[in-house]
Design a protein around this motif. Structure first.
Motif, PDB file in Angstrom:
ATOM      1  N   LEU A 244      11.911  -8.262 -18.841  1.00 25.29           N
ATOM      2  CA  LEU A 244      11.983  -8.215 -20.303  1.00 25.29           C
ATOM      3  C   LEU A 244      12.982  -7.155 -20.749  1.00 25.29           C
ATOM      4  O   LEU A 244      13.082  -6.097 -20.125  1.00 25.29           O
ATOM      5  CB  LEU A 244      10.625  -7.839 -20.902  1.00 25.29           C
ATOM      6  N   LEU A 245      13.692  -7.449 -21.836  1.00 26.01           N
ATOM      7  CA  LEU A 245      14.562  -6.483 -22.514  1.00 26.01           C
ATOM      8  C   LEU A 245      14.356  -6.639 -24.009  1.00 26.01           C
ATOM      9  O   LEU A 245      14.194  -7.760 -24.497  1.00 26.01           O
ATOM     10  CB  LEU A 245      16.035  -6.750 -22.205  1.00 26.01           C
TER      11      LEU A 245
ATOM     12  N   VAL B 278      13.899 -15.715 -11.973  1.00 25.40           N
ATOM     13  CA  VAL B 278      14.751 -14.657 -12.517  1.00 25.40           C
ATOM     14  C   VAL B 278      13.971 -13.362 -12.369  1.00 25.40           C
ATOM     15  O   VAL B 278      12.868 -13.224 -12.890  1.00 25.40           O
ATOM     16  CB  VAL B 278      15.103 -14.920 -14.000  1.00 25.40           C
ATOM     17  N   TRP B 279      14.547 -12.403 -11.615  1.00 28.09           N
ATOM     18  CA  TRP B 279      13.844 -11.168 -11.295  1.00 28.09           C
ATOM     19  C   TRP B 279      14.355  -9.949 -12.049  1.00 28.09           C
ATOM     20  O   TRP B 279      13.644  -8.965 -12.184  1.00 28.09           O
ATOM     21  CB  TRP B 279      13.946 -10.892  -9.802  1.00 28.09           C
ATOM     22  N   ALA B 280      15.595  -9.977 -12.520  1.00 24.86           N
ATOM     23  CA  ALA B 280      16.175  -8.774 -13.128  1.00 24.86           C
ATOM     24  C   ALA B 280      17.082  -9.142 -14.287  1.00 24.86           C
ATOM     25  O   ALA B 280      17.766 -10.170 -14.252  1.00 24.86           O
ATOM     26  CB  ALA B 280      16.963  -7.996 -12.078  1.00 24.86           C
ATOM     27  N   LEU B 281      17.080  -8.293 -15.312  1.00 20.19           N
ATOM     28  CA  LEU B 281      17.930  -8.482 -16.483  1.00 20.19           C
ATOM     29  C   LEU B 281      18.570  -7.156 -16.880  1.00 20.19           C
ATOM     30  O   LEU B 281      17.963  -6.094 -16.723  1.00 20.19           O
ATOM     31  CB  LEU B 281      17.110  -8.988 -17.681  1.00 20.19           C
ATOM     32  N   ALA B 282      19.774  -7.236 -17.419  1.00 22.15           N
ATOM     33  CA  ALA B 282      20.447  -6.110 -18.073  1.00 22.15           C
ATOM     34  C   ALA B 282      21.251  -6.734 -19.204  1.00 22.15           C
ATOM     35  O   ALA B 282      21.639  -7.904 -19.119  1.00 22.15           O
ATOM     36  CB  ALA B 282      21.359  -5.370 -17.097  1.00 22.15           C
TER      37      ALA B 282
ATOM     38  N   THR C 116      23.726  -6.039 -23.161  1.00 16.69           N
ATOM     39  CA  THR C 116      24.284  -5.193 -24.211  1.00 16.69           C
ATOM     40  C   THR C 116      23.158  -4.879 -25.194  1.00 16.69           C
ATOM     41  O   THR C 116      22.138  -5.575 -25.221  1.00 16.69           O
ATOM     42  CB  THR C 116      25.431  -5.933 -24.942  1.00 16.69           C
ATOM     43  N   GLY C 117      23.305  -3.832 -25.993  1.00 18.73           N
ATOM     44  CA  GLY C 117      22.253  -3.402 -26.913  1.00 18.73           C
ATOM     45  C   GLY C 117      21.806  -4.460 -27.891  1.00 18.73           C
ATOM     46  O   GLY C 117      20.642  -4.502 -28.293  1.00 18.73           O
ATOM     47  N   ASP C 118      22.739  -5.344 -28.284  1.00 14.70           N
ATOM     48  CA  ASP C 118      22.383  -6.399 -29.236  1.00 14.70           C
ATOM     49  C   ASP C 118      21.967  -7.695 -28.540  1.00 14.70           C
ATOM     50  O   ASP C 118      21.715  -8.704 -29.182  1.00 14.70           O
ATOM     51  CB  ASP C 118      23.524  -6.661 -30.209  1.00 14.70           C
ATOM     52  N   LEU C 119      21.921  -7.665 -27.220  1.00 15.81           N
ATOM     53  CA  LEU C 119      21.544  -8.804 -26.378  1.00 15.81           C
ATOM     54  C   LEU C 119      22.515  -9.983 -26.466  1.00 15.81           C
ATOM     55  O   LEU C 119      22.171 -11.090 -26.085  1.00 15.81           O
ATOM     56  CB  LEU C 119      20.115  -9.293 -26.696  1.00 15.81           C
ATOM     57  N   SER C 120      23.727  -9.752 -26.929  1.00 19.68           N
ATOM     58  CA  SER C 120      24.692 -10.859 -27.007  1.00 19.68           C
ATOM     59  C   SER C 120      25.157 -11.304 -25.629  1.00 19.68           C
ATOM     60  O   SER C 120      25.453 -12.477 -25.412  1.00 19.68           O
ATOM     61  CB  SER C 120      25.888 -10.475 -27.878  1.00 19.68           C
ATOM     62  N   THR C 121      25.208 -10.371 -24.683  1.00 23.55           N
ATOM     63  CA  THR C 121      25.561 -10.699 -23.307  1.00 23.55           C
ATOM     64  C   THR C 121      24.474 -10.166 -22.390  1.00 23.55           C
ATOM     65  O   THR C 121      24.073  -9.015 -22.496  1.00 23.55           O
ATOM     66  CB  THR C 121      26.917 -10.072 -22.907  1.00 23.55           C
ATOM     67  N   VAL C 122      23.986 -11.031 -21.502  1.00 24.97           N
ATOM     68  CA  VAL C 122      22.928 -10.637 -20.576  1.00 24.97           C
ATOM     69  C   VAL C 122      23.363 -10.912 -19.145  1.00 24.97           C
ATOM     70  O   VAL C 122      24.014 -11.917 -18.866  1.00 24.97           O
ATOM     71  CB  VAL C 122      21.591 -11.351 -20.905  1.00 24.97           C
ATOM     72  N   LEU C 123      23.053  -9.972 -18.258  1.00 20.45           N
ATOM     73  CA  LEU C 123      23.244 -10.160 -16.829  1.00 20.45           C
ATOM     74  C   LEU C 123      21.879 -10.497 -16.258  1.00 20.45           C
ATOM     75  O   LEU C 123      20.875  -9.876 -16.621  1.00 20.45           O
ATOM     76  CB  LEU C 123      23.768  -8.888 -16.165  1.00 20.45           C
ATOM     77  N   SER C 124      21.836 -11.480 -15.370  1.00 23.26           N
ATOM     78  CA  SER C 124      20.570 -11.876 -14.768  1.00 23.26           C
ATOM     79  C   SER C 124      20.722 -12.010 -13.265  1.00 23.26           C
ATOM     80  O   SER C 124      21.744 -12.490 -12.768  1.00 23.26           O
ATOM     81  CB  SER C 124      20.086 -13.204 -15.355  1.00 23.26           C
ATOM     82  N   GLY C 125      19.715 -11.550 -12.555  1.00 23.65           N
ATOM     83  CA  GLY C 125      19.674 -11.661 -11.104  1.00 23.65           C
ATOM     84  C   GLY C 125      18.413 -12.382 -10.697  1.00 23.65           C
ATOM     85  O   GLY C 125      17.354 -12.176 -11.300  1.00 23.65           O
ATOM     86  N   GLY C 126      18.532 -13.251  -9.701  1.00 23.59           N
ATOM     87  CA  GLY C 126      17.366 -14.032  -9.333  1.00 23.59           C
ATOM     88  C   GLY C 126      17.114 -14.142  -7.851  1.00 23.59           C
ATOM     89  O   GLY C 126      17.910 -13.691  -7.019  1.00 23.59           O
TER      90      GLY C 126
ATOM     91  N   LEU D 145      17.062  -7.211  -7.118  1.00 20.82           N
ATOM     92  CA  LEU D 145      15.759  -6.897  -7.695  1.00 20.82           C
ATOM     93  C   LEU D 145      15.874  -6.170  -9.030  1.00 20.82           C
ATOM     94  O   LEU D 145      14.931  -6.155  -9.818  1.00 20.82           O
ATOM     95  CB  LEU D 145      14.938  -6.053  -6.711  1.00 20.82           C
ATOM     96  N   ARG D 146      17.024  -5.531  -9.257  1.00 18.91           N
ATOM     97  CA  ARG D 146      17.271  -4.892 -10.556  1.00 18.91           C
ATOM     98  C   ARG D 146      18.765  -4.799 -10.789  1.00 18.91           C
ATOM     99  O   ARG D 146      19.562  -4.826  -9.847  1.00 18.91           O
ATOM    100  CB  ARG D 146      16.602  -3.539 -10.660  1.00 18.91           C
ATOM    101  N   LEU D 147      19.134  -4.683 -12.046  1.00 20.28           N
ATOM    102  CA  LEU D 147      20.546  -4.619 -12.433  1.00 20.28           C
ATOM    103  C   LEU D 147      20.793  -3.380 -13.265  1.00 20.28           C
ATOM    104  O   LEU D 147      19.928  -2.867 -13.900  1.00 20.28           O
ATOM    105  CB  LEU D 147      20.933  -5.863 -13.246  1.00 20.28           C
TER     106      LEU D 147
END
Length: 155
Positions: free
Chosen positions: A70-71, A109-113, A115-125, A153-155
């Motif tokens: 979650l973010l 999907v195990w990891a998320l990172a 931008t502050g406004d959530l316009s771009t998300v990185l996801s790892g699975g 496991l994390r980004l």
């Protein structure tokens, strides 16, 4: 030297294990993700909490499996979730509804990172892939793939 910890609130309400928790920088929004059953064939619930009282403030239903990541946006108006159902969801917290769903992973999907406004998300699975996704248009780019035995496991 160890520091001291103080329990401010105990947030009771999930009926199953928690796998993720998130807050915005100001601490005005607290979310928790679980594998809690939401219907006969569906698991995966996000609960919203009032950080002042510790009381439940809402819930977000839409994932069909465990909510693992979650973010929360800096302004506390949106959140992004990643699940074992292999999807990423963008949520409007005020309306308590899913705004968009992205399915780029082939496994959890195990990891998320983001931008502050959530316009771009990185996801790892679990599939070993790391994607960059523009949530304004839901275009995704595979950034890299890890060996199968060591998924991110994390980004």
């Amino acid at each position: 030297g160890g520091g001291s910890q103080v329990c401010i609130h105990k947030c009771a309400g999930h009926k199953d294990s928690l796998y993720s928790i998130a807050t915005n920088a100001g601490g005005t929004v607290v979310l928790s993700g679980s594998i809690e059953r939401t219907s006969v064939n569906s698991r995966g619930l996000i609960r919203m909490w009032d950080p002042r009282s510790g009381e439940r403030a809402g819930r977000l239903k839409g994932h069909t499996d465990n909510v693992r990541a979650l973010l929360v946006s800096e302004d506390g108006k949106h959140c992004v979730s990643g699940s074992s159902d292999a999807t990423i969801k963008l949520w409007d917290l005020g309306q308590q509804r899913c705004v968009s769903t992205v399915a780029v992973h082939t496994d959890s999907v195990w990891a998320l990172a983001a931008t502050g406004d959530l316009s771009t998300v990185l996801s790892g699975g679990r599939d070993g892939c790391v994607f960059s996704t523009d949530l304004r248009g839901t275009e995704s780019t595979l950034l890299f793939q890890t060996p199968e035995e060591s998924p991110p496991l994390r980004l």
